[in-house]
Scaffold this active site. Sequence first.
Site, mmCIF file in Angstrom:
data_model
loop_
_atom_site.group_PDB
_atom_site.id
_atom_site.type_symbol
_atom_site.label_atom_id
_atom_site.label_comp_id
_atom_site.label_asym_id
_atom_site.label_seq_id
_atom_site.Cartn_x
_atom_site.Cartn_y
_atom_site.Cartn_z
ATOM 1 N N ASP A 72 -38.075 -57.925 -13.401
ATOM 2 C CA ASP A 72 -38.039 -56.442 -13.616
ATOM 3 C C ASP A 72 -38.906 -56.387 -15.155
ATOM 4 O O ASP A 72 -38.618 -57.301 -15.999
ATOM 5 C CB ASP A 72 -36.605 -55.823 -13.912
ATOM 6 C CG ASP A 72 -36.562 -54.462 -14.702
ATOM 7 O OD1 ASP A 72 -37.469 -53.895 -14.338
ATOM 8 O OD2 ASP A 72 -35.649 -54.214 -14.976
ATOM 9 N N ASN B 243 -39.310 -53.095 -16.991
ATOM 10 C CA ASN B 243 -38.921 -51.748 -17.462
ATOM 11 C C ASN B 243 -37.551 -51.367 -17.678
ATOM 12 O O ASN B 243 -37.140 -50.364 -18.119
ATOM 13 C CB ASN B 243 -39.614 -50.583 -16.857
ATOM 14 C CG ASN B 243 -39.015 -50.435 -15.419
ATOM 15 O OD1 ASN B 243 -38.227 -51.132 -14.937
ATOM 16 N ND2 ASN B 243 -39.366 -49.158 -14.967
ATOM 17 N N ASP C 123 -34.926 -51.362 -15.490
ATOM 18 C CA ASP C 123 -34.157 -50.253 -14.742
ATOM 19 C C ASP C 123 -33.509 -51.356 -13.920
ATOM 20 O O ASP C 123 -32.825 -50.693 -12.959
ATOM 21 C CB ASP C 123 -34.920 -49.231 -13.930
ATOM 22 C CG ASP C 123 -36.060 -49.972 -13.159
ATOM 23 O OD1 ASP C 123 -36.238 -51.313 -13.032
ATOM 24 O OD2 ASP C 123 -36.680 -49.159 -12.323
ATOM 25 N N ASP D 34 -40.523 -55.150 -10.388
ATOM 26 C CA ASP D 34 -41.542 -54.383 -10.171
ATOM 27 C C ASP D 34 -42.829 -55.127 -10.149
ATOM 28 O O ASP D 34 -42.923 -56.392 -10.687
ATOM 29 C CB ASP D 34 -41.482 -53.336 -11.346
ATOM 30 C CG ASP D 34 -41.507 -53.740 -12.582
ATOM 31 O OD1 ASP D 34 -42.057 -54.747 -13.126
ATOM 32 O OD2 ASP D 34 -40.442 -53.195 -13.463
ATOM 33 N N ASP E 194 -47.521 -56.024 2.889
ATOM 34 C CA ASP E 194 -46.664 -55.690 4.394
ATOM 35 C C ASP E 194 -47.253 -54.598 4.746
ATOM 36 O O ASP E 194 -47.767 -53.876 3.942
ATOM 37 C CB ASP E 194 -45.177 -55.569 3.848
ATOM 38 C CG ASP E 194 -44.371 -56.228 4.776
ATOM 39 O OD1 ASP E 194 -44.497 -55.911 6.132
ATOM 40 O OD2 ASP E 194 -43.357 -57.062 4.385
ATOM 41 N N ASP F 107 -45.136 -56.122 10.016
ATOM 42 C CA ASP F 107 -43.973 -56.003 10.321
ATOM 43 C C ASP F 107 -43.496 -55.705 11.837
ATOM 44 O O ASP F 107 -44.494 -54.890 12.781
ATOM 45 C CB ASP F 107 -43.290 -54.582 9.516
ATOM 46 C CG ASP F 107 -41.744 -54.511 9.583
ATOM 47 O OD1 ASP F 107 -41.044 -55.613 9.197
ATOM 48 O OD2 ASP F 107 -41.213 -53.538 10.186
ATOM 49 N N GLU G 289 -45.259 -60.655 12.273
ATOM 50 C CA GLU G 289 -43.829 -60.742 12.377
ATOM 51 C C GLU G 289 -43.484 -60.863 13.932
ATOM 52 O O GLU G 289 -43.404 -59.630 14.533
ATOM 53 C CB GLU G 289 -42.853 -59.891 11.500
ATOM 54 C CG GLU G 289 -41.437 -60.485 11.470
ATOM 55 C CD GLU G 289 -40.439 -59.309 11.302
ATOM 56 O OE1 GLU G 289 -39.372 -59.384 10.804
ATOM 57 O OE2 GLU G 289 -40.670 -57.933 11.531
ATOM 58 N N HIS H 292 -36.501 -62.666 3.869
ATOM 59 C CA HIS H 292 -35.197 -61.635 3.357
ATOM 60 C C HIS H 292 -34.620 -61.007 4.249
ATOM 61 O O HIS H 292 -33.664 -60.150 3.808
ATOM 62 C CB HIS H 292 -36.087 -60.409 2.490
ATOM 63 C CG HIS H 292 -37.089 -59.689 3.579
ATOM 64 N ND1 HIS H 292 -38.308 -60.328 4.097
ATOM 65 C CD2 HIS H 292 -36.923 -58.591 4.263
ATOM 66 C CE1 HIS H 292 -38.717 -59.441 5.222
ATOM 67 N NE2 HIS H 292 -37.932 -58.348 5.153
HETATM 68 C C1 NOJ Z 1 -38.562 -56.617 9.465
HETATM 69 C C2 NOJ Z 1 -38.477 -56.477 8.003
HETATM 70 O O1 NOJ Z 1 -38.706 -57.860 7.863
HETATM 71 C C3 NOJ Z 1 -36.888 -56.016 7.909
HETATM 72 O O2 NOJ Z 1 -36.445 -56.323 6.580
HETATM 73 C C4 NOJ Z 1 -36.862 -54.564 8.102
HETATM 74 O O3 NOJ Z 1 -35.713 -54.198 8.139
HETATM 75 C C5 NOJ Z 1 -37.192 -54.324 9.713
HETATM 76 N N1 NOJ Z 1 -38.345 -55.093 9.990
HETATM 77 C C6 NOJ Z 1 -37.604 -52.858 9.850
HETATM 78 O O4 NOJ Z 1 -38.684 -52.536 9.324
#
Ligand code: NOJ
Length: 533
Positions: free
Chosen positions: A24, A26, A28, A32, A101, A203, A266, A327
């Site tokens: 971060d 700033n 918050d 970022d 992404d 994605d 993905e 993630h």
């Molecule tokens: C895959 C992503 O990695 C995930 O974090 C997301 O919730 C879903 N696709 C929907 O976009």
Amino acid sequence: MQFPDVAWWQKGVLYEIYPRSFQDSNGDGIGDIEGIRRRLDYLVWLGIDAVWLTPIYRSPMADGGYDISDYRDIDPIFGAGPGFDRLLTEAHSRGLKVILDFVPNHTSDQHVWFIESRSSRDNPRRDWYLWHDPAPDGGPPNNWRSNFGGSGWEYDATTGQYYYHAFLREQPDLNWRNPEVRKAMYEVLRFWLHRGVDGFRVDVLWLLIKDDRFRDNPANRAWQPNQPDVDRLLQRYSADRPEIHDVVAEIRNVLDEYPDRVFIGEVYLPVNRLVSYYGRDMKGAHLPFNFQLIFATWAAAEIKRITEEYEAALPNGAAPSWVLGNHDQKRIATRVGASGARVAAMLLLTLRGTPTIYYGDELGLTDVPIPPKVVQDRWEKNEPGFSRGRDPARTPMPWDHSMNAGFTTGTPWLPLNDDYQIRNVTACLADQGSILNLYRRLIGLRRTYPELCFGRFATVYADPDLLAFERSHGDVRWLIVLNFAHEQRQFHLPPGSPSALVVLSTCLDRENEHVRVALQLRESEGLILKLLP
Ligand code: NOJ
């Protein structure tokens, strides 16, 4: 062996950043873009080649930015204005690539396209999303489930139809059979490619096209109540449809309009289906992410099976990919423990293929328990009590032992790891034996010795608790031996190789040890050896 003249993403190491949690700038409490810029020197020190940033676009943040309301703008929480271009320029000047992404399956329900689409049945954008009449009983048009639990259909009273959402109801799915949608989305890609980004992680690539007749999905007879709701059904008609490969080829064509850009997909599918995403004539994704290490039972025999199966399934000339964490999944150190995480690092960085490291895994970060009051992930809220939540693996990067670990001067959006006083970048840097220094050494070896990137991969016979494989080219032979047992194990050098030199141990303390005939591995130890002629 010389490093072959191949694309950067074939010889590089990728690093995933979850921008909310990296740094971060700033106060918050949310990471970022400026924060990432300030940490570029760390990434250079680590030795990675490219960062992939999860979505930074304008978003109501119902799903951590995977619900985009404007594909061409950056969300104010990540910093508006010229910050992104500055990040790009400074990353490039340090030799780092930046991958964004791309979220083509769905928009936010706040996107102007959807606002128009839902306004009336004859709106010109009505067909940009998946609208259907109710079933005769007034219920949803078919039985498809949302990946985050419950029906995948949401009724819209204004127009008396349902729309489909593979994820949250705030994430309506686009209709990829509509040519105007495709055109608009390809323009989004060009917008960022023109701006200089080095590629995209796309994605849920395998979900983009749905069955043209919206047939019901069949029941999954193996489903157990502790499994996600979505798995009640087999996704036969809502995923991996044959027509997806036209879209994959089109996305690739757009990327090919610009030199040197990478297309990562993905794709959560079994290996035999996964490899189809390299595309017809290899004109699809450059790197369909291979997540098998994430789901593997952590045992030598299982990892051996996975690597051999994948190597055998790869089409000719395909660039392999290996991913240890991201993630959406539990962190590797939580899955396999602290010493296992070191073995995993050695595995990831010595397999044949492009490795992807998830931020914080290089520190051995574990999942952080999230008190119910501060849970952010909607999946956790939809299906509570099953540890579905992805927040534990998305906590702030600990940089030092100061307040909030140097991540923010404000209140972090998720709690820090409670051992951040000792598990942070500064402390790990200073500790010669840390997992961070192991990661750096492993990446360094990979950058120095082309056989570790491109050499032939072949498993070698070993004790059932050991995974042993060679990476070789011509006379140069590297041997990697990983002990998955929590006890010592002995390994006999392969026939015809009377001796070897230890180049690296996961404990970082056995370099230059000369081995004859057999070697002793300590519990959960991994070794990289150079076989001597
Ligand atoms: C895959 C992503 O990695 C995930 O974090 C997301 O919730 C879903 N696709 C929907 O976009």
